[in-house]
Design a protein around this motif. Structure first.
Motif, PDB file in Angstrom:
ATOM      1  N   THR A   1       0.830  -1.208   0.000  1.00  0.00           N
ATOM      2  CA  THR A   1       0.000   0.000   0.000  1.00  0.00           C
ATOM      3  C   THR A   1       0.862   1.254   0.000  1.00  0.00           C
ATOM      4  OG1 THR A   1      -0.121  -0.050   2.421  1.00  0.00           O
ATOM      5  CG2 THR A   1      -1.909  -1.135   1.206  1.00  0.00           C
ATOM      6  N   HIS A   2       2.041   1.151   0.633  1.00  0.00           N
ATOM      7  CA  HIS A   2       2.922   2.318   0.743  1.00  0.00           C
ATOM      8  C   HIS A   2       4.383   1.896   0.712  1.00  0.00           C
ATOM      9  CE1 HIS A   2      -0.905   3.443   2.646  1.00  0.00           C
ATOM     10  NE2 HIS A   2      -0.675   4.632   2.133  1.00  0.00           N
ATOM     11  N   ALA A   3       5.222   2.813   0.246  1.00  0.00           N
ATOM     12  CA  ALA A   3       6.673   2.583   0.240  1.00  0.00           C
ATOM     13  C   ALA A   3       7.368   3.889   0.575  1.00  0.00           C
ATOM     14  CB  ALA A   3       7.121   2.073  -1.131  1.00  0.00           C
ATOM     15  N   GLY A   4       8.423   3.791   1.364  1.00  0.00           N
ATOM     16  CA  GLY A   4       9.196   4.987   1.725  1.00  0.00           C
ATOM     17  C   GLY A   4      10.346   5.197   0.756  1.00  0.00           C
ATOM     18  N   LEU A   5      10.650   6.464   0.498  1.00  0.00           N
ATOM     19  CA  LEU A   5      11.787   6.812  -0.361  1.00  0.00           C
ATOM     20  C   LEU A   5      12.998   7.016   0.533  1.00  0.00           C
ATOM     21  CD1 LEU A   5       9.761   9.309  -2.518  1.00  0.00           C
ATOM     22  CD2 LEU A   5      10.887   7.306  -3.454  1.00  0.00           C
ATOM     23  N   CYS A   6      13.885   6.026   0.549  1.00  0.00           N
ATOM     24  CA  CYS A   6      15.048   6.031   1.443  1.00  0.00           C
ATOM     25  C   CYS A   6      16.317   6.138   0.597  1.00  0.00           C
ATOM     26  CB  CYS A   6      15.040   4.735   2.261  1.00  0.00           C
ATOM     27  SG  CYS A   6      16.277   4.664   3.549  1.00  0.00           S
ATOM     28  N   HIS A   7      17.349   6.738   1.160  1.00  0.00           N
ATOM     29  CA  HIS A   7      18.555   7.029   0.388  1.00  0.00           C
ATOM     30  C   HIS A   7      19.263   5.767  -0.109  1.00  0.00           C
ATOM     31  CE1 HIS A   7      21.392  10.514  -0.401  1.00  0.00           C
ATOM     32  NE2 HIS A   7      21.975   9.496  -0.981  1.00  0.00           N
ATOM     33  N   SER A   8      19.121   4.655   0.589  1.00  0.00           N
ATOM     34  CA  SER A   8      19.844   3.436   0.192  1.00  0.00           C
ATOM     35  C   SER A   8      19.474   2.990  -1.222  1.00  0.00           C
ATOM     36  CB  SER A   8      19.570   2.306   1.178  1.00  0.00           C
ATOM     37  OG  SER A   8      19.922   2.703   2.480  1.00  0.00           O
ATOM     38  N   ASP A   9      18.222   3.260  -1.650  1.00  0.00           N
ATOM     39  CA  ASP A   9      17.840   2.922  -3.022  1.00  0.00           C
ATOM     40  C   ASP A   9      18.638   3.753  -4.022  1.00  0.00           C
ATOM     41  OD1 ASP A   9      15.534   1.009  -2.621  1.00  0.00           O
ATOM     42  OD2 ASP A   9      14.815   2.705  -1.469  1.00  0.00           O
ATOM     43  N   VAL A  10      18.922   5.011  -3.654  1.00  0.00           N
ATOM     44  CA  VAL A  10      19.733   5.875  -4.512  1.00  0.00           C
ATOM     45  C   VAL A  10      21.142   5.300  -4.632  1.00  0.00           C
ATOM     46  CG1 VAL A  10      20.659   8.204  -4.826  1.00  0.00           C
ATOM     47  CG2 VAL A  10      18.401   7.902  -3.817  1.00  0.00           C
ATOM     48  N   HIS A  11      21.669   4.759  -3.532  1.00  0.00           N
ATOM     49  CA  HIS A  11      23.011   4.163  -3.582  1.00  0.00           C
ATOM     50  C   HIS A  11      23.060   3.023  -4.608  1.00  0.00           C
ATOM     51  CE1 HIS A  11      24.744   6.520  -0.417  1.00  0.00           C
ATOM     52  NE2 HIS A  11      23.893   6.100   0.499  1.00  0.00           N
ATOM     53  N   VAL A  12      21.977   2.259  -4.707  1.00  0.00           N
ATOM     54  CA  VAL A  12      21.918   1.183  -5.705  1.00  0.00           C
ATOM     55  C   VAL A  12      21.783   1.780  -7.104  1.00  0.00           C
ATOM     56  CG1 VAL A  12      20.508  -0.728  -6.583  1.00  0.00           C
ATOM     57  CG2 VAL A  12      21.033  -0.583  -4.144  1.00  0.00           C
TER      58      VAL A  12
ATOM     59  N   HIS B   1      22.657   4.644  -8.189  1.00  0.00           N
ATOM     60  CA  HIS B   1      23.865   5.373  -8.602  1.00  0.00           C
ATOM     61  C   HIS B   1      25.094   4.482  -8.690  1.00  0.00           C
ATOM     62  CE1 HIS B   1      22.358   9.655  -7.331  1.00  0.00           C
ATOM     63  NE2 HIS B   1      21.598   9.069  -8.220  1.00  0.00           N
ATOM     64  N   GLY B   2      24.995   3.264  -8.151  1.00  0.00           N
ATOM     65  CA  GLY B   2      26.130   2.360  -8.204  1.00  0.00           C
ATOM     66  C   GLY B   2      27.061   2.447  -7.004  1.00  0.00           C
ATOM     67  N   ASP B   3      26.701   3.248  -5.983  1.00  0.00           N
ATOM     68  CA  ASP B   3      27.524   3.287  -4.753  1.00  0.00           C
ATOM     69  C   ASP B   3      27.530   1.900  -4.103  1.00  0.00           C
ATOM     70  OD1 ASP B   3      27.862   6.049  -5.078  1.00  0.00           O
ATOM     71  OD2 ASP B   3      26.079   6.504  -3.895  1.00  0.00           O
ATOM     72  N   LEU B   4      26.355   1.302  -4.054  1.00  0.00           N
ATOM     73  CA  LEU B   4      26.243  -0.080  -3.585  1.00  0.00           C
ATOM     74  C   LEU B   4      26.053  -0.950  -4.818  1.00  0.00           C
ATOM     75  CD1 LEU B   4      23.810   0.179  -0.515  1.00  0.00           C
ATOM     76  CD2 LEU B   4      26.257  -0.300  -0.455  1.00  0.00           C
TER      77      LEU B   4
ATOM     78  N   LEU C   1      26.230   5.564   4.495  1.00  0.00           N
ATOM     79  CA  LEU C   1      26.980   4.634   3.647  1.00  0.00           C
ATOM     80  C   LEU C   1      27.784   5.371   2.585  1.00  0.00           C
ATOM     81  CD1 LEU C   1      24.142   2.018   2.984  1.00  0.00           C
ATOM     82  CD2 LEU C   1      25.935   1.894   4.725  1.00  0.00           C
ATOM     83  N   ASN C   2      28.656   4.623   1.941  1.00  0.00           N
ATOM     84  CA  ASN C   2      29.367   5.061   0.745  1.00  0.00           C
ATOM     85  C   ASN C   2      29.668   3.788  -0.042  1.00  0.00           C
ATOM     86  OD1 ASN C   2      31.126   6.376  -1.163  1.00  0.00           O
ATOM     87  ND2 ASN C   2      31.479   7.979   0.341  1.00  0.00           N
ATOM     88  N   LYS C   3      30.527   3.867  -1.044  1.00  0.00           N
ATOM     89  CA  LYS C   3      30.918   2.652  -1.773  1.00  0.00           C
ATOM     90  C   LYS C   3      31.466   1.628  -0.784  1.00  0.00           C
ATOM     91  CE  LYS C   3      31.826   4.353  -6.434  1.00  0.00           C
ATOM     92  NZ  LYS C   3      31.129   5.634  -6.326  1.00  0.00           N
ATOM     93  N   LEU C   4      31.250   0.349  -1.091  1.00  0.00           N
ATOM     94  CA  LEU C   4      31.543  -0.714  -0.138  1.00  0.00           C
ATOM     95  C   LEU C   4      32.987  -0.685   0.372  1.00  0.00           C
ATOM     96  CD1 LEU C   4      29.493  -2.668   0.957  1.00  0.00           C
ATOM     97  CD2 LEU C   4      30.287  -4.391  -0.653  1.00  0.00           C
TER      98      LEU C   4
END
Length: 371
Positions: free
Chosen positions: A35-46, A48-51, A286-289
């Motif tokens: 029903t709902h999803a939060g916009l969290c920065h970790s998705d951006v890391h994926v 953008h390729g950071d993770l 976080l940052n690159k692994l």
């Protein structure tokens, strides 16, 4: 069945909205209508390729919804249950779960591969098998997830608020309450006031900190921190040092909780020098692994008995802490409504992330539409 989802195909490329095929639940799995999803920065890391994640991947790891179907052997939830998803599953029996450390459950090993146990991919489409961020993929109308990722919550809780307790709220709250072990009378520095930092502020305040100093270059973030429990706010750690020295009579902060969008060696060093003797520096950003972003004077670490700690999911145990944190929301001790800046449709996910990166949102929430 078919489901519409937000997918990242290639790091650095825009998120695409696509119709995909979803298999039904098998042993230990459940079908959830998100029903709902939060916009969290970790998705951006994926994105953008950071993770480095296995792509293509359905993004989204903060989610809430209703169980539509259960596979064989499912005991944790039943059809019709309202659930909040835990972005790290908890099996309950590995060495870490069994010692009360569910946030580092062994099942979390594949959250960037995106498959369910047995290398199973319930989502398929034109590009073959699609992973799901944190084994959830909450930017999809429906998902098949493992029961160990679902935590039942009270039916009367508004899921558009409860969704935040799947990642950002416990990560920030727990970083203060659990990892930093904030005590009554403490002085706490929180660096980076987004969806995680704002909850570190709330956690520190609730735990009894005398001074809660929020650090963020953006005025709208500093204002929100002051509204929700911070006693002071500054644009940078450097700017805070004089006031911090003065208010603690030179003893400095008891803890510094670092929750920036991207962790840098400068941010770590700033937190390290802001805490005094016996002080604790908590890293959640976080940052690159393999990025080397901790470079500190070891002699000062030793002579001042400082501690540097990594904190994942706020060192929380989701099966108890998700309901516990939601009960604090129900009693008015924790604010969730006030940290949601804006809501989006699934088609607006890219816009939501542009807003997050532009610093407009403390937290954005996707509201799923179902035909």
């Amino acid at each position: 069945m078919k489901t519409k989802a937000a997918v990242v195909y290639e790091a650095g490329k825009p998120i695409e909205i696509e119709e995909l095929d979803l298999d039904g639940p098998r042993e230990g799995e459940v079908l959830i209508r998100y029903t709902h999803a939060g916009l969290c920065h970790s998705d951006v890391h994926v994105a953008h390729g950071d993770l480095e994640a296995r792509l293509p991947m359905v993004l989204g790891h903060e989610g809430a919804g209703i169980i539509e179907e259960v596979g064989p052997g499912v005991t944790r939830v039943k059809v019709g249950d309202h659930v909040v998803c835990s972005f790290i599953p908890n099996c309950g029996s590995c060495r870490y779960c069994a010692t009360g450390r569910q946030s580092i459950c062994d099942m979390g090993a594949t959250i960037l591969e995106g498959y369910l146990p047995g290398e199973r991919f319930p989502i398929t489409g034109p590009r073959g098998q699609y992973g799901a961020m944190c084994m959830l993929g909450t930017f999809s109308q429906y998902g098949v997830i493992h029961q160990n990722s679902a935590v039942k919550v009270d039916d009367d809780l508004p899921l558009e608020k409860a969704v935040l307790v799947g990642c950002g709220v416990p990560t920030g709250w727990g970083a203060a309450v659990n990892t930093a072990n904030v005590r009554a009378g403490d002085t706490v520095l929180v660096v980076g006031i987004g969806g995680i930092g704002i909850n570190a502020v709330q956690g520190a305040r609730y735990a009894g900190a005398k001074n809660v100093i929020a650090i963020d270059p953006l005025e709208n973030k500093r204002e929100k921190a002051m509204e929700l429990g911070a006693t002071h706010a500054f644009a940078s750690t450097d700017e805070a040092m004089a006031a911090l020295t003065d208010m603690t009579r030179g003893q400095m902060a008891d803890s510094a909780i670092l929750t920036p969008g991207l962790m840098t060696s400068e941010i770590v060093a700033g937190g390290f020098h802001a805490v005094g003797k016996g002080g604790t520096v908590v890293l959640t950003g976080l940052n690159k692994l393999m990025e080397q972003n901790i470079e500190l004077p070891g002699t000062i670490l030793t002579l001042y008995r400082k501690t540097i700690k990594g904190s994942l999911f706020g060192d929380c145990n989701p099966t108890v802490d998700i309901p516990r944190i939601l009960s604090l929301y129900q009693s008015g001790d924790l604010k969730l409504d006030e940290i949601i800046t804006r809501t989006y449709t699934l088609d607006q996910v890219q816009e939501g992330y542009d807003d997050l990166l532009a610093g407009k949102n403390v937290r954005g929430v996707v509201i799923h539409e179902h035909a």
